[in-house]
Design an enzyme around this catalytic site. Structure first.
Site, PDB file in Angstrom:
ATOM      1  N   GLU A 101      -9.263  -8.706  -1.610  1.00 42.65           N
ATOM      2  CA  GLU A 101      -9.495  -7.469  -0.862  1.00 42.65           C
ATOM      3  C   GLU A 101      -9.959  -6.325  -1.766  1.00 42.65           C
ATOM      4  OE1 GLU A 101      -6.018  -6.391   1.347  1.00 42.65           O
ATOM      5  OE2 GLU A 101      -6.821  -4.474   2.021  1.00 42.65           O
ATOM      6  N   ASP A 158      -0.682  -1.853  -3.235  1.00 44.34           N
ATOM      7  CA  ASP A 158      -1.343  -2.816  -2.349  1.00 44.34           C
ATOM      8  C   ASP A 158      -2.389  -3.655  -3.064  1.00 44.34           C
ATOM      9  OD1 ASP A 158      -1.968  -4.135  -0.040  1.00 44.34           O
ATOM     10  OD2 ASP A 158      -3.158  -2.522   0.829  1.00 44.34           O
ATOM     11  N   GLU A 212       2.719  -0.193   9.032  1.00 51.21           N
ATOM     12  CA  GLU A 212       1.346  -0.036   9.527  1.00 51.21           C
ATOM     13  C   GLU A 212       1.235  -0.292  11.025  1.00 51.21           C
ATOM     14  OE1 GLU A 212      -0.903  -2.605   6.880  1.00 51.21           O
ATOM     15  OE2 GLU A 212      -1.206  -0.961   5.489  1.00 51.21           O
TER      16      GLU A 212
END
Lengths: 721, 721
Positions: free
Chosen positions: A412, A384, A311
């Site tokens: 998240e 993820d 990333e």
């Protein structure tokens, strides 16, 4: 009534009164130490604990003593005096076994051998004819852990007359990863600012740093990565190292080491070098010098956590080297000090045919290439931190490299700061998964605790959900997942239910009428979220970037695999990602017989079905319903599950603290609203492909798909940098 | 000893014990309501307050009653029962005068006329032969204010046997401006995240919202601007208005209205229009519709605060219109609802010959052009919240426009979150400055409270220093400046010392040995900061952008007036900005005789000398020292002042709460370090121009100028957006 009795009654009244009337703001976590409300239990304890015998005062033993005094004063409503003589029953003896002349009279050798360096022994015994309770260990830290265990027994009203406890951690490195930025924001943090005030360190030591340390030690956490894996290179400058050292000083007596996330290009960014190439001598020297500097400030420094070539973060591949070359660069520098490197396996290239395959593809060939003080840190699932993912195939595919599992405690993708989700069932689902790496029974847990391969190191990491909010985690139930992470890191054989009950007793009450409804809420909470967000193996269909709310329609990212459509692959025929041998052949990253099982439409577990298969809308599910109807069934069931949680919670009114009751009531109201939003968005969106009606009997969505698609949340928390 | 006595002693012991042992984390602010420790004072109060008589229950009276019960229970250690009969002495009667049959028997007409709509009357009286205390007012809000005043009397151990109080606010709008962003960060905030959790509003109502409201009402604040003047246009979308409405509901019973900072281009940014031109009919209609929507959600909405054509914010000048045209656009939309516009005068163009002149130059010609529901909001000084500035000449230059003063309570330029500075002396210095607008005695205070011009509106604003930190303001002394702002907004004739003593008694103790040292610290604290940062009229020499620490060397900004060198103009001859008639002629923005005084090198007050004059290094100051030596004198004096504060604080050990003691001790350590950093940086920097030695006897700087110039603080707080 005698004066003494009056005094006693008044005392109890006042302590109860102060427990009851003070609105609980959650700051004390599970270490509330409120006066024990059951008079018989209380009497039993006060009879068994009359004096304290503490044999030596190292910083860690001092911490144990302080905690014991704090805990006993609160729980028993009186201060227990110290005494070295054993004239009466009821002495609580704590201390390192080999330091204590009095303990040497009791043979605890076998137990202590089992306990090892961090474990402890708690037993009832007779010493010089008197009843005593002994908390002892081979090292001071074991004594501290034992004290926390003992206090937990009292907090949960357990019998302490037949204690015969030997406890030791199954995993060596039990670490919280803080994704905290140096400017005070927290990536994917939903509980306010960072608890670390980097600006006022090293001089200002917040009371909260001490309480953070106590809380973590109480559940056996022994490491903390202080800063975000997207690492600001400044963390390794002298100015910040001095600040980190001040925290390390606070943590040290409690057995907690600090680790830092390192930016791979630090030699360039803060060192003034022209390259960060791991094969460059100057670069190697820079890391050696930097590590030397760190250890001069922090003698018990733990090591580095690194996110490299992921990333946008720099890494060894920028210089044509492998991930192993990069990890070993840092590992070699740390080696003389027994420091370790936790190297993250979270890598992907944005445009792969199947992102789920990438970590395995990159790291599998590097097995055997890593220095022996490197652990590969692997997220529980291959993507993820979704509400549900199969375990990462790397756990079954690396045979020469110690593997850490990385869980996300911060939510998240599970409702963020406002939803009530107890994560132990998610953690356990992964840990109990069988990798078949060395045949049946090769669970992820055995890979992670290294009992399968007998490495000298083993580790588990949880991405922290802690912030500066008064109750630490924003939503009080966030505390339960932090607690469960620590307890499972110590002993992954505990059940989710055991841990839930322990926590409820400590955080709320020992009243069975309180325990039962809350335990019910907790135990269904994660499956509810799966049902209304990602049922039947759906995944990665969240709001763009902030991951807040539903976004199955997202298809506008320049990175193909940042689009929801990449993952769900809905079309007029059906929905789901074909990862079978006729598709991406991801299934073959798993060992037999899992690869066969996942490859088969009929044998693949329903919970992972759309993860592995593109399934037609009219496919008949085991329930007898078509896939479309099944999808609707789960989305509606998820919402109903939240409403059921609300009912259970409302039954607690008057039985728990008012403020806690109302706060959670408001959070559940938010969650119900969000669950409906998820359900309606996803049903309406997938309906544009299936062209099938919502089965009769279900409430109709009250807004249009267009409306849901129009919503945007640029100020959603957790992604300010 | 009788049982009753035992019970009483135990009671007192336990309450004291719980007051003492519970580490104080500052959350309760000045509303601690700890049990009164002086037994005689306590006895006097319990004799005078035996029952409560409360005559009607509106939301505001309920709030007053709740506060009174909370306060009295804490202060007196017992619950005071309610009763409607007057059989005994000691009834405390609270309520609106005209609602109460019992109060009508006492003539309070003259007093109540004086009290007006927000004021109150507190008196001792005889009713039916019995001693009573009366707290009454014309409106409910006055009763609430009176209750807070009464509790303050008890908290500060005042005599309540001869009460004859009439109190009313001199200024009508007493407003806190929050520079809080919708993502939770706070511009120039040094106390953590925003207290507003926009994400969880409107459903989740934090206990803190209630306590915020109580605290503000206790000092007479009656308005809050919820969001940053650099306004996110989203605040005016329906989604956020619903959230703001939820806060307005919490604030309403406490007499606090909400205001919003509006982005001038909202019609374009969220309304879909092509222009924000104030003369465009669609734009006008958009604002009318938007205001209508707001009032439908928030019936008592206060109005807008606008930063326009300033530091990149949009404004009417973008469309070739004047600031007055812009203000009137919003004012006309608000007029039907009695809403107001606070239009900021903080404007500058980056490259003017003298930025200090710009606001006056732009706004003076617009006097008479503003609608009558517009207030011009002017920062206390012409530049930007410096440790010391002369008052803005606009206060003496606008004769037809109501002028608000804007103070900064958050300490952007006064040591930010870690320094101990009590700001009342700064506020008072401005308010007591004479503008000579209508001859001698035309103080800024009289302009602001509108007694000079008799406008129907008047206002004062303070930029809040509040954040989510447990103690609200990061550093506990930040609370004192918030407190002082409210007290001065109510009555600007109070002295800094009076307010300091009040606050110390409430926040710390009524013990004279505690009051005296703390009061000394507070009263010198602001002058100390001036001395080590900006003595003799220096200003704007702060770290770039984050304004953290010294930066007199800053000369690299593309905006000339963002450079420190623009302001201090140091050269080989001397230092200071020539704003006399031979320079920028800023002096003539002041009325005579001030213009003459400031223009004269010898008559200009020394504290403003370098603000108005470029003075040679060898100029002989009134002290007999040269300017250079005087500069050194002040910088060293400032550091010594901080060390003196440390000594005073250390004398309090054992006399106040342990945690508060240690926290402040650490903050003072940080401040001492920063003071030395300021002193050394500035002395070494200015020495490169003066070429003169540091006078003998002073400690030498321990680092070089180069070192100080090399420091950078990209993560300093208060400037994350």
């Amino acid at each position: 009534m005698k004066k003494k009795s009056i005094i006693f009654v008044l005392f109890v009244l006042f302590v109860s009164f102060s427990n009851y009337t003070k609105a609980d703001d959650g700051y004390k976590l599970w270490l509330k130490y409120n006066l024990i409300s059951n008079p018989q239990v209380l009497k039993g304890y006060t009879n068994s604990i009359k004096t304290l015998n503490i044999n030596r005062e190292s910083p860690t033993i001092k911490a144990a003593k302080h905690e014991l005094q704090k805990g006993l004063t609160g729980l028993l409503g009186e201060t227990i005096p110290e005494s070295t003589n054993l004239n009466n029953d009821g002495t609580l003896i704590i201390g390192k076994y080999k330091d204590s002349p009095v303990l040497s009279k009791i043979d605890l050798k076998t137990k202590l051998e089992k306990a090892g360096t961090e474990g402890y022994v708690i037993v009832n015994a007779k010493l010089e004819g008197k009843d005593v309770i002994i908390i002892t260990a081979n090292e001071d830290i074991g004594v501290l852990y034992g004290v926390f265990h003992f206090l937990r027994l009292l907090q949960t009203n357990q019998d302490i007359s037949k204690l015969d406890i030997v406890s030791f951690p199954k995993i060596k490195l039990r670490i919280l990863d803080h994704w905290d930025n140096l400017n005070g924001t927290v990536e994917r943090g939903y509980a306010g600012f960072s608890i670390w005030n980097w600006h006022t360190l090293p001089i200002f030591i917040k009371q909260r740093y001490h309480d953070y340390t106590r809380a973590n030690a109480s559940i056996g956490i022994n490491g903390a990565v202080l800063n975000n894996v997207n690492a600001d290179p400044l963390i390794l400058t002298h100015r910040y190292l001095v600040k980190a050292a001040a925290l390390a000083d606070v943590f040290r007596p409690y057995g907690i080491k600090i680790y830092l996330s390192a930016n791979f290009n630090s030699p360039v960014k803060i060192g003034g070098l022209k390259t960060g190439d791991p094969f460059n001598k100057e670069v190697q020297q820079w890391w050696e010098d930097k590590v030397k500097e760190i250890y001069s400030l922090i003698p018990n420094f733990g090591g580095f956590l690194v996110k490299a070539n992921s990333e946008g973060e720099p890494g060894p591949q920028d210089y044509g080297r492998t991930q192993a070359d990069g990890a070993n660069l840092l590992a070699n520098a740390l080696k003389p000090y027994n420091g370790i490197v936790m190297w993250r396996a979270f890598v992907y290239t944005y445009n792969a045919e199947d992102r789920a395959k990438e970590a395995y593809a990159q790291f599998k060939p590097l097995d055997e290439k890593f220095a022996d003080n490197v652990l590969l840190q692997i997220k529980n699932g291959p993507l993820d931190f979704q509400p549900r993912e199969p375990f990462s195939p790397l756990f079954g595919g690396m045979f020469k490299t110690p593997l850490m599992v990385e869980f996300q405690i911060t939510m998240e993708y599970l409702g963020q700061g406002t939803s009530t989700v107890y994560l132990a069932p998610l953690f356990k689902e992964c840990l109990e998964s069988d990798t078949y790496a060395k045949g049946k029974g090769s669970t992820v847990a055995k890979v992670v605790d290294s009992s399968l391969y007998n490495y000298s190191i083993s580790g588990i990491a949880g991405v922290s959900n802690i912030g500066a909010d008064r109750d630490w985690t924003g939503n009080m139930f966030g505390q339960s997942s932090w607690y469960a992470f620590g307890r499972l890191a110590w002993n992954h054989e505990l059940t989710s239910g055991q841990i839930a009950e322990e926590w409820i007793r400590m955080a709320f009450s020992n009243d069975i009428n309180v325990i039962k409804p809350i335990e019910k809420i907790m135990m269904v909470s994660r499956e509810n979220v799966v049902n209304y967000m990602d049922p039947i193996g759906l995944n990665m269909i969240f709001g763009y970037d902030n991951h807040y709310g539903p976004g199955p329609w997202i298809d506008y990212s320049p990175h193909p695999d940042w689009n929801s459509t990449y993952y769900h692959r809905a079309d007029s025929v059906g929905v789901g990602f074909d990862r079978t041998r006729t598709g991406s052949d991801y299934v073959d990253q798993y060992n037999p017989p899992l690869n066969e099982e996942f490859n088969s439409l009929t044998e693949c577990p329903e919970k992972y079905l759309l993860w592995f298969h593109h399934v037609s809308w009219n496919y008949k599910m085991p329930s007898g319903r078509t896939l479309w109807d099944e999808l609707c069934y789960y989305y509606y069931k998820g919402v109903e599950g939240v409403r059921e949680m609300q009912k259970l919670w409302n039954s607690l009114h008057g039985k728990i603290d008012e403020q806690e009751f109302h706060d959670e009531q408001m959070y559940l109201k938010i969650q119900e609203k969000e669950a409906v939003w998820w359900r309606n968005s996803c049903i309406l969106y997938f309906q544009t492909f299936s062209k099938l009606p919502i089965p009769t009997g279900y409430e109709k969505p009250d807004e249009t798909l267009k409306y849901y698609e129009s919503l945007s949340f640029p100020n959603a928390p957790g992604h300010v940098r």
